[in-house]
Structure formats: C-alpha cells, structure tokens
Design a protein around this motif. Structure first.
Motif, PDB file in Angstrom:
ATOM      1  N   LYS A 180      73.913  82.554  -0.124  1.00 31.07           N
ATOM      2  CA  LYS A 180      72.909  83.391   0.533  1.00 31.07           C
ATOM      3  C   LYS A 180      72.337  82.631   1.716  1.00 31.07           C
ATOM      4  O   LYS A 180      72.160  81.415   1.662  1.00 31.07           O
ATOM      5  N   LYS A 181      72.043  83.333   2.794  1.00 31.78           N
ATOM      6  CA  LYS A 181      71.456  82.695   3.962  1.00 31.78           C
ATOM      7  C   LYS A 181      70.728  83.760   4.768  1.00 31.78           C
ATOM      8  O   LYS A 181      71.229  84.880   4.942  1.00 31.78           O
ATOM      9  N   VAL A 182      69.543  83.407   5.266  1.00 22.96           N
ATOM     10  CA  VAL A 182      68.781  84.288   6.152  1.00 22.96           C
ATOM     11  C   VAL A 182      68.849  83.708   7.561  1.00 22.96           C
ATOM     12  O   VAL A 182      68.544  82.530   7.771  1.00 22.96           O
ATOM     13  N   LEU A 183      69.275  84.519   8.521  1.00 22.49           N
ATOM     14  CA  LEU A 183      69.445  84.073   9.904  1.00 22.49           C
ATOM     15  C   LEU A 183      68.648  84.981  10.826  1.00 22.49           C
ATOM     16  O   LEU A 183      68.680  86.208  10.676  1.00 22.49           O
ATOM     17  N   SER A 184      67.944  84.380  11.774  1.00 21.93           N
ATOM     18  CA  SER A 184      67.202  85.146  12.782  1.00 21.93           C
ATOM     19  C   SER A 184      67.641  84.705  14.164  1.00 21.93           C
ATOM     20  O   SER A 184      67.694  83.500  14.450  1.00 21.93           O
ATOM     21  N   VAL A 185      67.945  85.668  15.010  1.00 23.02           N
ATOM     22  CA  VAL A 185      68.443  85.375  16.347  1.00 23.02           C
ATOM     23  C   VAL A 185      67.373  85.737  17.371  1.00 23.02           C
ATOM     24  O   VAL A 185      66.624  86.697  17.176  1.00 23.02           O
ATOM     25  N   PRO A 186      67.234  84.957  18.459  1.00 24.27           N
ATOM     26  CA  PRO A 186      66.282  85.330  19.509  1.00 24.27           C
ATOM     27  C   PRO A 186      66.570  86.728  20.048  1.00 24.27           C
ATOM     28  O   PRO A 186      67.722  87.153  20.123  1.00 24.27           O
ATOM     29  N   LYS A 187      65.512  87.429  20.433  1.00 25.44           N
ATOM     30  CA  LYS A 187      65.640  88.830  20.830  1.00 25.44           C
ATOM     31  C   LYS A 187      66.522  89.033  22.057  1.00 25.44           C
ATOM     32  O   LYS A 187      67.056  90.123  22.268  1.00 25.44           O
ATOM     33  N   ASN A 188      66.655  88.009  22.885  1.00 28.64           N
ATOM     34  CA  ASN A 188      67.479  88.145  24.086  1.00 28.64           C
ATOM     35  C   ASN A 188      68.948  87.822  23.832  1.00 28.64           C
ATOM     36  O   ASN A 188      69.744  87.734  24.764  1.00 28.64           O
ATOM     37  N   MET A 189      69.313  87.639  22.569  1.00 29.08           N
ATOM     38  CA  MET A 189      70.700  87.349  22.213  1.00 29.08           C
ATOM     39  C   MET A 189      71.172  88.314  21.136  1.00 29.08           C
ATOM     40  O   MET A 189      70.370  88.959  20.467  1.00 29.08           O
ATOM     41  N   LYS A 190      72.478  88.411  20.981  1.00 26.12           N
ATOM     42  CA  LYS A 190      73.078  89.132  19.866  1.00 26.12           C
ATOM     43  C   LYS A 190      73.773  88.129  18.969  1.00 26.12           C
ATOM     44  O   LYS A 190      74.351  87.146  19.448  1.00 26.12           O
ATOM     45  N   LEU A 191      73.723  88.387  17.671  1.00 28.51           N
ATOM     46  CA  LEU A 191      74.510  87.621  16.720  1.00 28.51           C
ATOM     47  C   LEU A 191      75.671  88.495  16.285  1.00 28.51           C
ATOM     48  O   LEU A 191      75.476  89.606  15.790  1.00 28.51           O
ATOM     49  N   LEU A 192      76.883  87.997  16.497  1.00 29.00           N
ATOM     50  CA  LEU A 192      78.097  88.757  16.223  1.00 29.00           C
ATOM     51  C   LEU A 192      78.908  88.103  15.120  1.00 29.00           C
ATOM     52  O   LEU A 192      78.877  86.878  14.950  1.00 29.00           O
ATOM     53  N   ALA A 193      79.633  88.905  14.379  1.00 32.28           N
ATOM     54  CA  ALA A 193      80.645  88.423  13.448  1.00 32.28           C
ATOM     55  C   ALA A 193      81.996  88.831  14.021  1.00 32.28           C
ATOM     56  O   ALA A 193      82.336  90.015  14.061  1.00 32.28           O
ATOM     57  N   VAL A 194      82.758  87.851  14.483  1.00 37.52           N
ATOM     58  CA  VAL A 194      84.007  88.119  15.203  1.00 37.52           C
ATOM     59  C   VAL A 194      85.191  87.714  14.331  1.00 37.52           C
ATOM     60  O   VAL A 194      85.291  86.549  13.908  1.00 37.52           O
ATOM     61  N   PRO A 195      86.116  88.640  14.026  1.00 34.42           N
ATOM     62  CA  PRO A 195      87.281  88.290  13.192  1.00 34.42           C
ATOM     63  C   PRO A 195      88.220  87.333  13.922  1.00 34.42           C
ATOM     64  O   PRO A 195      88.324  87.340  15.147  1.00 34.42           O
ATOM     65  N   LEU A 196      88.905  86.497  13.142  1.00 33.72           N
ATOM     66  CA  LEU A 196      89.780  85.500  13.746  1.00 33.72           C
ATOM     67  C   LEU A 196      90.847  86.129  14.627  1.00 33.72           C
ATOM     68  O   LEU A 196      91.202  85.583  15.677  1.00 33.72           O
ATOM     69  N   PHE A 197      91.385  87.282  14.203  1.00 33.36           N
ATOM     70  CA  PHE A 197      92.464  87.857  15.012  1.00 33.36           C
ATOM     71  C   PHE A 197      91.962  88.335  16.373  1.00 33.36           C
ATOM     72  O   PHE A 197      92.739  88.460  17.313  1.00 33.36           O
ATOM     73  N   GLU A 198      90.662  88.592  16.496  1.00 36.18           N
ATOM     74  CA  GLU A 198      90.099  88.969  17.786  1.00 36.18           C
ATOM     75  C   GLU A 198      89.998  87.753  18.711  1.00 36.18           C
ATOM     76  O   GLU A 198      90.145  87.877  19.927  1.00 36.18           O
ATOM     77  N   LEU A 199      89.766  86.582  18.131  1.00 29.87           N
ATOM     78  CA  LEU A 199      89.662  85.361  18.928  1.00 29.87           C
ATOM     79  C   LEU A 199      91.023  84.805  19.319  1.00 29.87           C
ATOM     80  O   LEU A 199      91.183  84.251  20.411  1.00 29.87           O
ATOM     81  N   TYR A 200      92.002  84.976  18.433  1.00 27.66           N
ATOM     82  CA  TYR A 200      93.288  84.308  18.617  1.00 27.66           C
ATOM     83  C   TYR A 200      93.961  84.696  19.934  1.00 27.66           C
ATOM     84  O   TYR A 200      94.132  85.883  20.237  1.00 27.66           O
ATOM     85  N   ASP A 201      94.313  83.690  20.724  1.00 26.45           N
ATOM     86  CA  ASP A 201      95.060  83.883  21.968  1.00 26.45           C
ATOM     87  C   ASP A 201      94.336  84.827  22.924  1.00 26.45           C
ATOM     88  O   ASP A 201      94.974  85.569  23.670  1.00 26.45           O
ATOM     89  N   ASN A 202      93.010  84.798  22.899  1.00 30.86           N
ATOM     90  CA  ASN A 202      92.222  85.726  23.704  1.00 30.86           C
ATOM     91  C   ASN A 202      91.333  84.945  24.676  1.00 30.86           C
ATOM     92  O   ASN A 202      90.109  85.123  24.719  1.00 30.86           O
TER      93      ASN A 202
END
Length: 279
Positions: A180-202
């Motif tokens: 479990k983890k609670v994360l808070s991001v500054p309002k001027n940023m987005k926190l994204l969850a990016v799948p590995l296949f989206e990053l690969y060779d991109n």
C-alpha cells in the motif's frame, strides 16, 4: 508449477517443460496492482528555471561551486492487467520525467534521494490517513547511470573516453512499491502509469532515457498479485488465472489535471511531448 500443471491438464498438447533457465538471476520482484494505491494532489511546485538555457546556467554555477551534480530518479513499478507499469510525472502537458531530482551538494545519496521523492510524491498534512501514508521508500538496485559531459542537454549512458570531468551524473534506481502507498502529486503535474510496451523503442515520445526502461527491467522476473495477495501471473510466460481481465493496458492519468476519480484513463496521447533531456 501448479499453474503449468493445471494448463497441461486442460490441453490435448501439453507444453514441453524446458530445463531450468534462471542461473545468476536477480530475485523475483513482486508487483502489486495499481488499484492498491491511493493518489491525490498537493500545492503547485513551480519549475526552478524558466527555460533550458537558465537550467544549464544553474548547472554551470553548481559545478563551479561544488563539482559534478548528482541527480537521482526512481523507477516505481506496479501492474495493471498483469503488465508492468512505470509511474512517472508529466509537466505542463509537455515532457515526462521520473520522480526525483538533483541532490544538494552535501546530501547523503540515499537519504537525500528519499527527501527529493517525498518533496514530489509524499502526501502533506492530514489529507490522507491509514496504511501507506508514512511508508518509507525502499531504494533498490541502481539500474543505469547517465552522464552529462558538458553544459549541454545531451546525456549518455557511458562516459566518453576523453571526458575526465563530467558535469552531471544521473542515476536511476529501481524502487519496489510496498503493498500500500499513498502518493500526492503537485497540482501543476500529472502522475501517469505508463505500460512498458508504450515506453519500449519509443524515443520519439519519451526520449532515450525513459524509452530504455524496459531494457533495464528485463533482468528481473516478476510475479503479479491481486488485491488479496494471490499470485495471478508470473514471468516468464505463465498464463493468468481463468477469468482474469484481458483488457489491453493503457497509460492512465492517476493524479493531476485530467485524472478521473484519482484513477482515470487517459483517452489520447496527442498532447504528450518528448521528455526534456536536460531535466
């Protein structure tokens, strides 16, 4: 091998089980589902420099006073639909970066890095309570080192032979998220969850550092657990349990502008820019 045996029992052509293939393998990493984590926002954290030129100038001033700048960033991994996702920040609907930042010149490496992670992602005040709010960071293996030979935007995953005084070293560390983890991001940023296949060779979208993350993580085997700590899939190659979701993983906006209920799915990538290599 229970899952393999169950699969074989249901098939008219049982799989051929090869000999062991895990020599000198790092420990298997347990990944928890994205739904285990809570996401929120906190006060805006403006960028220190209005431009790339200003940032390079500040780097030069740091080098003159303290020598090579040390930068630490974390590769935080969870899973969605039994596929690894990396948590990263998007700033101003433009470039991407991993959580972390440069260390102060007199900081201890690990403790200073934890402090920078808390600045970016730790909740503040009494916004959240319960499990995962004050969970400490578990700083794992160094996955990569990127070097900046000169006062310019380019960084390299090696130090050129003629360079004896690099201006910056950026280290990427694997950070295993707790249950479990609670994360808070500054309002001027987005926190994204990016799948590995989206990053690969991109590299066109994410730049050379972020697009290399799938390569860096390929040394590990993963086991994927559900919200009740049941192992539902493992790598390499075992089939998910019957009835498990087969939805295609996509980048999700977890917090910040565009998030839906703290766990919204991004509906398009057209506004996502390339990671600024000088960050």
């Amino acid at each position: 091998m229970t899952t393999v045996a169950a699969t074989a029992a249901q098939s008219s052509a049982p799989p051929i089980i090869p000999k062991g293939f895990s020599a000198n393998q790092p420990q298997t990493i347990r990944l928890y589902p994205l739904s285990n984590y809570t996401f929120g926002t906190k006060e805006t954290q403006p960028e220190e420099d209005p431009s790339v030129i200003a940032r390079l100038k500040r780097l030069e001033e740091h080098y003159d006073q303290h020598g090579m700048r040390r930068t630490c960033e974390g590769v935080l991994v969870c899973h969605e639909h039994n596929h690894p996702h990396v948590l990263m920040l998007q700033i101003a609907n433009a470039f991407f970066k991993l959580p972390g930042d440069y260390l102060k010149h007199d900081d201890d490496e690990v403790e200073g890095f934890k402090a920078r992670l808390n600045e970016r992602l730790a909740p503040v005040g009494s916004q959240f309570t319960g499990e995962g709010v004050n969970e400490d960071w578990e700083i794992g293996d160094t996955l990569a080192q990127w070097w900046r030979p000169n006062f310019e935007t380019f960084m390299y995953p090696f130090l050129p032979g003629h360079v004896t005084r690099p201006k910056e070293c950026k280290k990427l560390y694997f950070i295993q998220l707790p249950k479990k983890k609670v994360l808070s991001v500054p309002k001027n940023m987005k926190l994204l969850a990016v799948p590995l296949f989206e990053l690969y060779d991109n590299t066109a979208r994410y730049g050379p550092q972020l697009s290399a993350i799938p390569h860096l993580l390929s040394r590990y085997n993963f086991e994927f657990v559900d919200e009740n700590d049941n192992v539902v899939a493992v790598t390499p190659g075992e089939k998910p349990e019957e009835g498990a979701s087969t939805s295609i993983p996509r980048t999700k906006v977890l917090a910040g502008d565009g998030a839906v209920g703290g766990n919204g799915q991004d509906t398009g990538m057209d506004d996502f820019g390339v990671s600024d290599e000088v960050q």
